[in-house]
Design a protein around this motif. Structure first.
Motif, PDB file in Angstrom:
ATOM      1  N   GLU A  98      50.092  20.287  10.013  1.00 28.51           N
ATOM      2  CA  GLU A  98      51.372  19.830  10.564  1.00 28.51           C
ATOM      3  C   GLU A  98      52.314  20.993  10.846  1.00 28.51           C
ATOM      4  OE1 GLU A  98      52.959  16.593  10.964  1.00 28.51           O
ATOM      5  OE2 GLU A  98      50.841  16.012  11.109  1.00 28.51           O
ATOM      6  N   ALA A  99      52.410  21.881   9.878  1.00 33.60           N
ATOM      7  CA  ALA A  99      53.457  22.903   9.918  1.00 33.60           C
ATOM      8  C   ALA A  99      52.980  24.219  10.518  1.00 33.60           C
ATOM      9  CB  ALA A  99      53.984  23.139   8.501  1.00 33.60           C
TER      10      ALA A  99
ATOM     11  N   PHE B  48      39.442  22.873   9.811  1.00 35.00           N
ATOM     12  CA  PHE B  48      40.598  23.735   9.606  1.00 35.00           C
ATOM     13  C   PHE B  48      40.131  25.086   9.087  1.00 35.00           C
ATOM     14  CE2 PHE B  48      44.310  25.399   7.364  1.00 35.00           C
ATOM     15  CZ  PHE B  48      45.312  25.164   8.282  1.00 35.00           C
ATOM     16  N   GLU B  49      40.689  26.132   9.642  1.00 38.41           N
ATOM     17  CA  GLU B  49      40.268  27.475   9.238  1.00 38.41           C
ATOM     18  C   GLU B  49      41.205  28.050   8.200  1.00 38.41           C
ATOM     19  OE1 GLU B  49      39.421  30.448  12.232  1.00 38.41           O
ATOM     20  OE2 GLU B  49      38.521  28.862  13.462  1.00 38.41           O
ATOM     21  N   ALA B  50      40.597  28.591   7.152  1.00 41.55           N
ATOM     22  CA  ALA B  50      41.397  29.262   6.133  1.00 41.55           C
ATOM     23  C   ALA B  50      40.580  30.385   5.534  1.00 41.55           C
ATOM     24  CB  ALA B  50      41.796  28.267   5.041  1.00 41.55           C
TER      25      ALA B  50
ATOM     26  N   GLU C  65      45.716  18.050   0.365  1.00 34.99           N
ATOM     27  CA  GLU C  65      47.120  17.910   0.749  1.00 34.99           C
ATOM     28  C   GLU C  65      47.652  19.164   1.428  1.00 34.99           C
ATOM     29  OE1 GLU C  65      49.743  16.182  -2.134  1.00 34.99           O
ATOM     30  OE2 GLU C  65      48.215  14.770  -2.838  1.00 34.99           O
ATOM     31  N   THR C  66      47.149  20.315   0.977  1.00 31.33           N
ATOM     32  CA  THR C  66      47.612  21.567   1.566  1.00 31.33           C
ATOM     33  C   THR C  66      47.093  21.718   2.997  1.00 31.33           C
ATOM     34  OG1 THR C  66      47.648  22.550  -0.627  1.00 31.33           O
ATOM     35  CG2 THR C  66      47.745  24.070   1.223  1.00 31.33           C
ATOM     36  N   ILE C  67      45.853  21.289   3.228  1.00 30.78           N
ATOM     37  CA  ILE C  67      45.308  21.324   4.592  1.00 30.78           C
ATOM     38  C   ILE C  67      46.150  20.416   5.504  1.00 30.78           C
ATOM     39  CG2 ILE C  67      43.346  20.657   6.056  1.00 30.78           C
ATOM     40  CD1 ILE C  67      41.506  21.483   3.699  1.00 30.78           C
ATOM     41  N   ASP C  68      46.453  19.206   5.020  1.00 31.66           N
ATOM     42  CA  ASP C  68      47.255  18.273   5.830  1.00 31.66           C
ATOM     43  C   ASP C  68      48.594  18.884   6.233  1.00 31.66           C
ATOM     44  OD1 ASP C  68      45.276  16.435   5.666  1.00 31.66           O
ATOM     45  OD2 ASP C  68      46.242  15.176   4.138  1.00 31.66           O
ATOM     46  N   ARG C  69      49.260  19.475   5.241  1.00 32.64           N
ATOM     47  CA  ARG C  69      50.568  20.052   5.517  1.00 32.64           C
ATOM     48  C   ARG C  69      50.442  21.285   6.422  1.00 32.64           C
ATOM     49  NH1 ARG C  69      55.925  22.532   4.678  1.00 32.64           N
ATOM     50  NH2 ARG C  69      55.198  24.352   5.792  1.00 32.64           N
TER      51      ARG C  69
ATOM     52  N   ALA D 255      49.919  25.363  16.239  1.00 33.32           N
ATOM     53  CA  ALA D 255      50.658  26.580  16.502  1.00 33.32           C
ATOM     54  C   ALA D 255      51.637  26.889  15.376  1.00 33.32           C
ATOM     55  CB  ALA D 255      51.431  26.431  17.814  1.00 33.32           C
ATOM     56  N   ARG D 256      51.827  28.157  15.129  1.00 33.45           N
ATOM     57  CA  ARG D 256      52.823  28.554  14.138  1.00 33.45           C
ATOM     58  C   ARG D 256      54.210  28.271  14.702  1.00 33.45           C
ATOM     59  NH1 ARG D 256      51.634  31.248   9.817  1.00 33.45           N
ATOM     60  NH2 ARG D 256      53.620  32.307   9.708  1.00 33.45           N
ATOM     61  N   ASN D 257      55.125  27.939  13.833  1.00 41.29           N
ATOM     62  CA  ASN D 257      56.496  27.685  14.263  1.00 41.29           C
ATOM     63  C   ASN D 257      57.448  28.186  13.194  1.00 41.29           C
ATOM     64  OD1 ASN D 257      56.991  25.579  12.241  1.00 41.29           O
ATOM     65  ND2 ASN D 257      55.471  24.423  13.425  1.00 41.29           N
ATOM     66  N   ALA D 258      58.726  27.861  13.333  1.00 39.64           N
ATOM     67  CA  ALA D 258      59.742  28.404  12.421  1.00 39.64           C
ATOM     68  C   ALA D 258      59.517  27.977  10.974  1.00 39.64           C
ATOM     69  CB  ALA D 258      61.133  27.960  12.884  1.00 39.64           C
TER      70      ALA D 258
END
Lengths: 174, 131
Positions: free
Chosen positions: B35-36, B70-72, B28-32, B4-7
């Motif tokens: 998480e975020a 992961f979707e991008a 690394e960008t997918i991992d972050r 989910a998106r968050n602040a």
């Protein structure tokens, strides 16, 4: 990637071993180095001033220094060291690339900089390279590092690529 | 999206030009992002210094995203990759540009590519350099 080299060879350069007085009247020995110098080189690089690091080398931590030295003291590389009173004060290396050229790097302890040792080290390493049949050598240097660029130019390196973050210079030995 | 998106969530623009470091940056960008809760767009470009091919890069990016579940969004950029990345980030409201660059030579010297240099110097957004 195609690397550019000057058309005309530079040199000839003096091969090791040599002995020269630096500008502070210190007697400096220049000789070929190999894996047996590993411990002495680790000692030299752990004393290295962090401000004199360039583009990530020498590494900071001792374990990383050991790993790095393993690469550049390999059999297909050529190394020259400068010593004073038995202690290593400078080191220069030639490491093969994938296109029959060699990348050069040089390090001098800060207390021994500005005395002409760097120039002698580079010339002696190029002399070793010539005697080993190497004909193309290149390096990269940070664009703001005027003393290093002046040294390389004096020895005969020419600018090969100035469009990147680091300046690339090259020399032909034969 | 994986989470989910968050602040802290960002709109991230990742440039991939086919170098090993650019694929490492993708991982690394997918991992972050997971998480975020970041929204990720992957911009594929041909890196002239690498002699890479856009189609092959896109395929590897797709496989990596599939494996990571992961979707991008994936898009191709033409023209000068550095200036296009900066333009897109600015005109489309991205919060951050991510790039992999700073390959080491065998001797160990880090060299920053011209695309990364351009983006670092000219981007109006923060830039993350993966190296």
């Amino acid at each position: 990637m195609i690397r550019h080299y000057p058309d005309e060879p530079a040199g000839p350069f003096p091969a090791p071993p040599r002995q020269q007085s630096d500008r502070e009247e210190r007697s400096i020995q220049f000789r070929r180095a190999d894996v047996t110098d590993r411990t002495a080189l680790i000692e030299m690089y752990t004393q290295f001033d962090p401000a004199d690091r360039a583009q990530g080398i020498p590494p900071a931590r001792e374990t990383a220094i050991e790993r790095w030295l393993e690469t550049i003291l390999d059999d297909d590389c050529f190394n020259v060291v400068a010593s004073h009173d038995g202690d290593l004060v400078g080191h220069a290396t030639l490491v093969p690339d994938e296109q029959d050229g060699y990348e050069l790097a040089i390090f001098v302890l800060s207390a021994y900089q500005g005395a002409g040792i760097g120039t002698e080290l580079v010339e002696t390493l190029l002399g070793l390279g010539q005697s080993e049949g190497i004909d193309r050598v290149w390096l990269t240097v940070e664009r703001w590092n005027d003393p290093a660029i002046a040294l390389y130019r004096k020895v005969g390196f020419e600018t090969a690529n100035s469009e990147r973050f680091e300046l690339e210079m090259s020399i032909r030995l034969a | 999206m994986g989470s989910a998106r968050n602040a802290l969530s960002m709109h991230v623009l990742l440039g991939v030009g086919g170098s090993e470091l650019s694929y490492q940056a993708l991982d690394e960008t997918i991992d972050r992002a997971r998480e975020a809760g970041d929204d990720l767009t992957v911009a594929v470009f041909n890196n002239e210094e690498m002699d890479t091919d856009g189609k092959a890069i896109e395929q590897r990016v797709r496989e990596t995203l599939d494996e990571a579940k992961f979707e991008a969004a994936i898009r191709h950029i033409d023209g000068d990759p550095g200036s296009r990345l900066v333009d897109i980030a600015e005109s489309e409201g991205f919060d951050r540009i991510v790039l992999g660059s700073g390959e080491r030579s065998t001797l160990g010297k880090i060299q920053l590519g011209s695309i990364a240099e351009f983006v670092l110097l000219n981007a109006q957004t923060p830039v993350t350099l993966i190296r």
